[in-house]
Design a protein around this motif. Structure first.
Motif, PDB file in Angstrom:
ATOM      1  N   TRP A 426       0.795  -1.349   0.134  1.00  0.00           N
ATOM      2  CA  TRP A 426      -0.050  -0.158   0.098  1.00  0.00           C
ATOM      3  C   TRP A 426       0.931   1.333   0.155  1.00  0.00           C
ATOM      4  CZ3 TRP A 426      -0.668   4.189   2.524  1.00  0.00           C
ATOM      5  CH2 TRP A 426      -1.621   5.280   2.385  1.00  0.00           C
ATOM      6  N   ARG A 427       1.851   1.288   0.969  1.00  0.00           N
ATOM      7  CA  ARG A 427       2.868   2.377   0.778  1.00  0.00           C
ATOM      8  C   ARG A 427       3.605   2.629  -0.362  1.00  0.00           C
ATOM      9  NH1 ARG A 427       6.060   1.913   6.633  1.00  0.00           N
ATOM     10  NH2 ARG A 427       3.941   2.056   8.116  1.00  0.00           N
ATOM     11  N   GLY A 428       3.921   1.525  -1.345  1.00  0.00           N
ATOM     12  CA  GLY A 428       4.368   1.694  -2.543  1.00  0.00           C
ATOM     13  C   GLY A 428       3.153   2.496  -3.475  1.00  0.00           C
ATOM     14  N   GLY A 429       2.025   1.934  -3.290  1.00  0.00           N
ATOM     15  CA  GLY A 429       0.835   2.520  -4.231  1.00  0.00           C
ATOM     16  C   GLY A 429       0.584   4.073  -3.977  1.00  0.00           C
ATOM     17  N   SER A 430       1.073   4.452  -2.530  1.00  0.00           N
ATOM     18  CA  SER A 430       0.811   5.524  -2.116  1.00  0.00           C
ATOM     19  C   SER A 430       2.054   6.592  -2.820  1.00  0.00           C
ATOM     20  CB  SER A 430       0.981   6.107  -0.661  1.00  0.00           C
ATOM     21  OG  SER A 430       0.698   7.305  -0.200  1.00  0.00           O
ATOM     22  N   LEU A 431       3.147   6.193  -2.827  1.00  0.00           N
ATOM     23  CA  LEU A 431       4.145   6.824  -3.442  1.00  0.00           C
ATOM     24  C   LEU A 431       3.806   7.029  -5.053  1.00  0.00           C
ATOM     25  CD1 LEU A 431       7.106   5.105  -1.842  1.00  0.00           C
ATOM     26  CD2 LEU A 431       6.596   7.653  -1.502  1.00  0.00           C
ATOM     27  N   LEU A 432       3.243   5.985  -5.751  1.00  0.00           N
ATOM     28  CA  LEU A 432       3.173   5.964  -6.924  1.00  0.00           C
ATOM     29  C   LEU A 432       2.070   7.163  -7.482  1.00  0.00           C
ATOM     30  CD1 LEU A 432       3.661   4.754  -9.995  1.00  0.00           C
ATOM     31  CD2 LEU A 432       1.886   3.034  -9.397  1.00  0.00           C
ATOM     32  N   ALA A 433       1.002   7.025  -6.768  1.00  0.00           N
ATOM     33  CA  ALA A 433      -0.074   7.736  -6.867  1.00  0.00           C
ATOM     34  C   ALA A 433       0.251   9.283  -6.786  1.00  0.00           C
ATOM     35  CB  ALA A 433      -1.231   7.375  -6.087  1.00  0.00           C
ATOM     36  N   ALA A 434       1.177   9.336  -5.908  1.00  0.00           N
ATOM     37  CA  ALA A 434       1.583  10.902  -5.601  1.00  0.00           C
ATOM     38  C   ALA A 434       2.718  11.311  -6.551  1.00  0.00           C
ATOM     39  CB  ALA A 434       2.042  11.020  -4.165  1.00  0.00           C
ATOM     40  N   SER A 435       3.080  10.538  -7.432  1.00  0.00           N
ATOM     41  CA  SER A 435       4.048  10.830  -8.478  1.00  0.00           C
ATOM     42  C   SER A 435       3.516  11.889  -9.691  1.00  0.00           C
ATOM     43  CB  SER A 435       4.633   9.850  -9.177  1.00  0.00           C
ATOM     44  OG  SER A 435       3.817   8.978  -9.839  1.00  0.00           O
ATOM     45  N   PRO A 436       4.256  12.759 -10.151  1.00  0.00           N
ATOM     46  CA  PRO A 436       3.689  13.663 -11.275  1.00  0.00           C
ATOM     47  C   PRO A 436       3.183  13.248 -12.254  1.00  0.00           C
ATOM     48  CG  PRO A 436       5.849  14.316 -10.256  1.00  0.00           C
ATOM     49  CD  PRO A 436       5.831  12.897  -9.955  1.00  0.00           C
ATOM     50  N   ASP A 437       3.802  11.891 -12.681  1.00  0.00           N
ATOM     51  CA  ASP A 437       3.463  11.485 -14.128  1.00  0.00           C
ATOM     52  C   ASP A 437       2.119  10.232 -13.754  1.00  0.00           C
ATOM     53  OD1 ASP A 437       5.307  12.654 -15.157  1.00  0.00           O
ATOM     54  OD2 ASP A 437       6.753  11.016 -15.018  1.00  0.00           O
ATOM     55  N   PHE A 438       1.511  10.209 -12.434  1.00  0.00           N
ATOM     56  CA  PHE A 438       0.508   9.209 -12.324  1.00  0.00           C
ATOM     57  C   PHE A 438      -0.735   9.508 -13.245  1.00  0.00           C
ATOM     58  CE2 PHE A 438      -3.154   7.778  -9.953  1.00  0.00           C
ATOM     59  CZ  PHE A 438      -2.915   6.089  -9.911  1.00  0.00           C
ATOM     60  N   GLY A 439      -1.035  10.909 -13.445  1.00  0.00           N
ATOM     61  CA  GLY A 439      -2.239  11.109 -14.155  1.00  0.00           C
ATOM     62  C   GLY A 439      -2.283  10.676 -15.708  1.00  0.00           C
ATOM     63  N   ASP A 440      -1.311  10.315 -16.347  1.00  0.00           N
ATOM     64  CA  ASP A 440      -1.200   9.837 -17.558  1.00  0.00           C
ATOM     65  C   ASP A 440      -1.430   8.372 -17.754  1.00  0.00           C
ATOM     66  OD1 ASP A 440      -0.140  12.257 -18.287  1.00  0.00           O
ATOM     67  OD2 ASP A 440       1.760  11.818 -18.207  1.00  0.00           O
ATOM     68  N   CYS A 441      -1.381   7.629 -16.538  1.00  0.00           N
ATOM     69  CA  CYS A 441      -1.466   6.255 -16.411  1.00  0.00           C
ATOM     70  C   CYS A 441      -3.143   5.968 -16.134  1.00  0.00           C
ATOM     71  CB  CYS A 441      -0.775   5.469 -15.534  1.00  0.00           C
ATOM     72  SG  CYS A 441       1.044   5.979 -15.482  1.00  0.00           S
ATOM     73  N   LEU A 442      -3.922   6.933 -15.945  1.00  0.00           N
ATOM     74  CA  LEU A 442      -5.199   6.603 -15.573  1.00  0.00           C
ATOM     75  C   LEU A 442      -6.055   6.298 -16.527  1.00  0.00           C
ATOM     76  CD1 LEU A 442      -5.633   9.401 -12.619  1.00  0.00           C
ATOM     77  CD2 LEU A 442      -5.704   7.035 -12.199  1.00  0.00           C
ATOM     78  N   VAL A 443      -7.214   5.613 -16.311  1.00  0.00           N
ATOM     79  CA  VAL A 443      -8.155   5.277 -17.415  1.00  0.00           C
ATOM     80  C   VAL A 443      -9.453   5.895 -16.743  1.00  0.00           C
ATOM     81  CG1 VAL A 443      -9.922   3.419 -18.356  1.00  0.00           C
ATOM     82  CG2 VAL A 443      -7.290   3.249 -18.421  1.00  0.00           C
ATOM     83  N   SER A 444      -9.970   7.042 -17.355  1.00  0.00           N
ATOM     84  CA  SER A 444     -11.182   7.699 -17.004  1.00  0.00           C
ATOM     85  C   SER A 444     -12.282   6.697 -17.277  1.00  0.00           C
ATOM     86  CB  SER A 444     -11.385   8.991 -17.604  1.00  0.00           C
ATOM     87  OG  SER A 444     -11.500   8.798 -19.080  1.00  0.00           O
ATOM     88  N   LYS A 445     -13.543   7.357 -16.668  1.00  0.00           N
ATOM     89  CA  LYS A 445     -14.741   6.577 -16.860  1.00  0.00           C
ATOM     90  C   LYS A 445     -14.988   7.004 -18.360  1.00  0.00           C
ATOM     91  CE  LYS A 445     -19.332   6.236 -14.923  1.00  0.00           C
ATOM     92  NZ  LYS A 445     -20.394   6.634 -13.929  1.00  0.00           N
ATOM     93  N   ARG A 446     -14.997   7.900 -18.990  1.00  0.00           N
ATOM     94  CA  ARG A 446     -15.245   8.314 -20.279  1.00  0.00           C
ATOM     95  C   ARG A 446     -14.641   7.314 -21.133  1.00  0.00           C
ATOM     96  NH1 ARG A 446     -15.052  14.270 -23.188  1.00  0.00           N
ATOM     97  NH2 ARG A 446     -15.731  13.367 -24.996  1.00  0.00           N
ATOM     98  N   ASP A 447     -13.224   7.209 -21.051  1.00  0.00           N
ATOM     99  CA  ASP A 447     -12.626   5.982 -21.927  1.00  0.00           C
ATOM    100  C   ASP A 447     -13.037   4.821 -21.558  1.00  0.00           C
ATOM    101  OD1 ASP A 447     -10.991   8.219 -22.489  1.00  0.00           O
ATOM    102  OD2 ASP A 447      -9.420   7.926 -20.884  1.00  0.00           O
ATOM    103  N   TYR A 448     -13.390   4.458 -20.571  1.00  0.00           N
ATOM    104  CA  TYR A 448     -14.113   2.973 -20.369  1.00  0.00           C
ATOM    105  C   TYR A 448     -15.234   2.926 -21.188  1.00  0.00           C
ATOM    106  CZ  TYR A 448     -16.655  -0.654 -17.829  1.00  0.00           C
ATOM    107  OH  TYR A 448     -17.428  -1.827 -17.618  1.00  0.00           O
ATOM    108  N   GLU A 449     -16.162   4.093 -21.223  1.00  0.00           N
ATOM    109  CA  GLU A 449     -17.516   3.869 -21.744  1.00  0.00           C
ATOM    110  C   GLU A 449     -17.436   3.797 -23.183  1.00  0.00           C
ATOM    111  OE1 GLU A 449     -19.363   7.100 -20.039  1.00  0.00           O
ATOM    112  OE2 GLU A 449     -20.329   6.302 -18.191  1.00  0.00           O
ATOM    113  N   GLU A 450     -16.501   4.461 -23.922  1.00  0.00           N
ATOM    114  CA  GLU A 450     -16.221   4.747 -25.302  1.00  0.00           C
ATOM    115  C   GLU A 450     -15.380   3.335 -25.500  1.00  0.00           C
ATOM    116  OE1 GLU A 450     -14.256   8.276 -25.684  1.00  0.00           O
ATOM    117  OE2 GLU A 450     -15.903   9.619 -25.543  1.00  0.00           O
ATOM    118  N   GLN A 451     -14.393   2.879 -24.995  1.00  0.00           N
ATOM    119  CA  GLN A 451     -13.499   1.837 -25.569  1.00  0.00           C
ATOM    120  C   GLN A 451     -13.709   0.455 -24.864  1.00  0.00           C
ATOM    121  OE1 GLN A 451      -9.639   3.446 -25.141  1.00  0.00           O
ATOM    122  NE2 GLN A 451     -10.004   5.439 -26.124  1.00  0.00           N
ATOM    123  N   GLY A 452     -14.289   0.505 -23.708  1.00  0.00           N
ATOM    124  CA  GLY A 452     -14.540  -0.907 -23.078  1.00  0.00           C
ATOM    125  C   GLY A 452     -13.550  -1.321 -22.360  1.00  0.00           C
TER     126      GLY A 452
END
Length: 462
Positions: A426-452
């Protein structure tokens, strides 16, 4: 000091969330035994609760997550788990647990949050699809990312020890022993080498079941007391570095048998929970092992001196709470001798019990041997133990003894138990989520609805 740490954590969480465009980033390590949940940038999870529903004996109401921890009457507790053998089998139960965590314990609105979810290695595509539906359609998260536990444990350990060989080479061998199974995972440049991962189908659940069988055969019938026997295992079991010697000690009578100890069972009236009758006697085995190490190093200690120090240790452990437990009354007691070290021995020698499984040391050797020869020395020098089943005393020393004969002499072996085996991932996940580039890895709900689900999953490189 505590306020400054809390303020720094809050600032880090706010900065990470602002970079992604949400109010908060939630980090959820969804283990089969426990769920660890909190916010990005924090050092520790806000909630660490059982991933199950429990119903006390004589009650019709099912308790969820933290309510199970707060239940006084754990004797005969019926347990329902949404995960079996490490994989999700009941989305309905999981949704109840997650609802409790997000809406009550974390007090967040999923629609305004991003989620970093930790899921098991080699998760089936059908389960991945169900998980995506649970995250986006049932709970309605804004966006999310999926990671595996070994890579996050590597990130945390590299951040904790920046000058170590592990951090400088960005290479480690993560041994993750959890509730359902144990993995030996080579991690290189923060990515798991999936082709070299080796699995041992033994974890905390199997060890608890084995302890239940041993105790039920020799003493009381405890086959329905899973929750209670987990407490016995966590408080009394340890890894033996010399099994034949400890077996001989466990056969002795009187004070010579320093392994023998008693666990008082709850009666539902006077005691709602079980406890170790004499904590000092239970801890005496650890002092004895220290004395043996001193003798090996050339400083002989006679038997009278050892017995005196063991008695002194028993007296010194007696705090106000533990002395209260050393009471001679007419309770039902479990007497444990060789069960204390033979149960964890399953992890190292499962074949002795008729299981067609390699031991933990052999799994590590097979995992490293599947990697490039130039990396093998680095992996053996950076073995990291994580997971709740690695918390047994002397586990690290036991693994080093088992590994050394299986590894070529030119390789050094260095095994490290991370400072927080249960929350390291969990602590490793906390560090990863707080990194500056984490936003580029996310999948949004809109992407999910459009692409599956399938196309969105391609973004998760693990």
């Amino acid at each position: 000091m505590e306020r400054s740490v809390a303020a720094a954590e809050a600032e880090a969480a706010a900065t990470a969330a602002a970079a992604v465009g949400v109010e908060k980033i939630v980090v959820l390590d969804n283990g089969a035994g426990f769920c660890k949940a909190g916010f990005a940038g924090h050092q520790d999870p806000v909630a660490m609760v059982p991933n199950c529903l429990g119903r006390p004996r004589g009650s019709k109401r099912w308790l969820v997550a933290d309510q199970v921890q707060e239940c006084d009457d754990i004797q005969g507790l019926a347990v329902r788990r949404p995960m079996d053998r490490g994989y999700l089998i009941s989305p309905e139960l999981e949704k109840e647990v997650w609802d409790r965590i997000f809406k009550v314990l974390l007090n967040v609105k999923p629609a305004d949050c991003a989620l970093l979810l930790v899921e098991p290695l080699f998760n089936l595509p059908s389960i991945q699809k169900i998980t995506d539906e649970l995250v986006f359609e049932d709970l309605g998260f804004h966006s999310y990312y999926v990671a595996d536990a070994p890579s996050l444990a590597h990130i945390y350990e590299a951040n904790r020890r920046p000058e170590s060989l592990l951090a400088r080479s960005d290479c480690s061998l993560i041994v993750d022993s959890g509730f359902s199974f144990t993995h030996a995972v080579p991690v290189f440049q923060k990515f798991t080498m999936n082709y070299a991962v080796k699995r041992l189908n033994l974890g905390g659940k199997a060890l608890t079941n084995y302890l239940k069988e041993l105790v039920s055969y020799r003493a009381w019938n405890m086959m329905d007391e899973t929750y209670l026997m987990e407490d016995v295992k966590e408080k009394l079991c340890f890894c033996s570095t010399d099994v034949p010697f400890d077996l001989n000690v466990s056969r002795k009578r009187g004070n010579s048998n320093y392994i023998k100890c008693q666990y008082v069972l709850p009666d539902g009236v006077k005691y709602k929970r079980g406890f170790v009758k004499d904590p000092g006697a239970a801890a005496a085995v650890h002092l004895k092992k220290k004395n043996v190490e001193i003798e090996v190093n050339g400083k002989h200690i006679d038997e009278d001196n050892v017995r005196t120090r063991v008695d002194t240790d028993r007296a010194s452990v007696g705090t106000t709470e533990t002395r209260r437990n050393v009471i001679v009354v007419d309770e039902q007691e479990l007497t444990l001798t060789n069960e204390r070290f033979m149960v964890p021995e399953m992890l190292f020698h499962p074949a002795d019990l008729g299981m067609e499984e390699a031991g933990l040391a052999e799994c590590i050797v097979r995992a490293v041997s599947a990697c490039h020869p130039d990396l093998q020395a680095l992996f053996y020098s950076s073995v990291v133990l994580t997971g709740g089943s690695m918390l047994f005393p002397w586990c690290k020393e036991k693994l080093e003894l088992e590994l050394r004969p299986l590894i070529p002499d030119e390789f050094d072996v260095h095994v490290t138990l991370t400072d927080s085996p249960i929350t390291a991932c969990w602590r490793g996940g906390s560090l990863l989520a707080a990194s500056p580039d984490f936003g580029d890895c996310l999948v949004s709900k809109r992407d999910y609805e459009e692409q599956g689900s399938l196309r969105c999953r391609r973004r998760f490189f693990h």
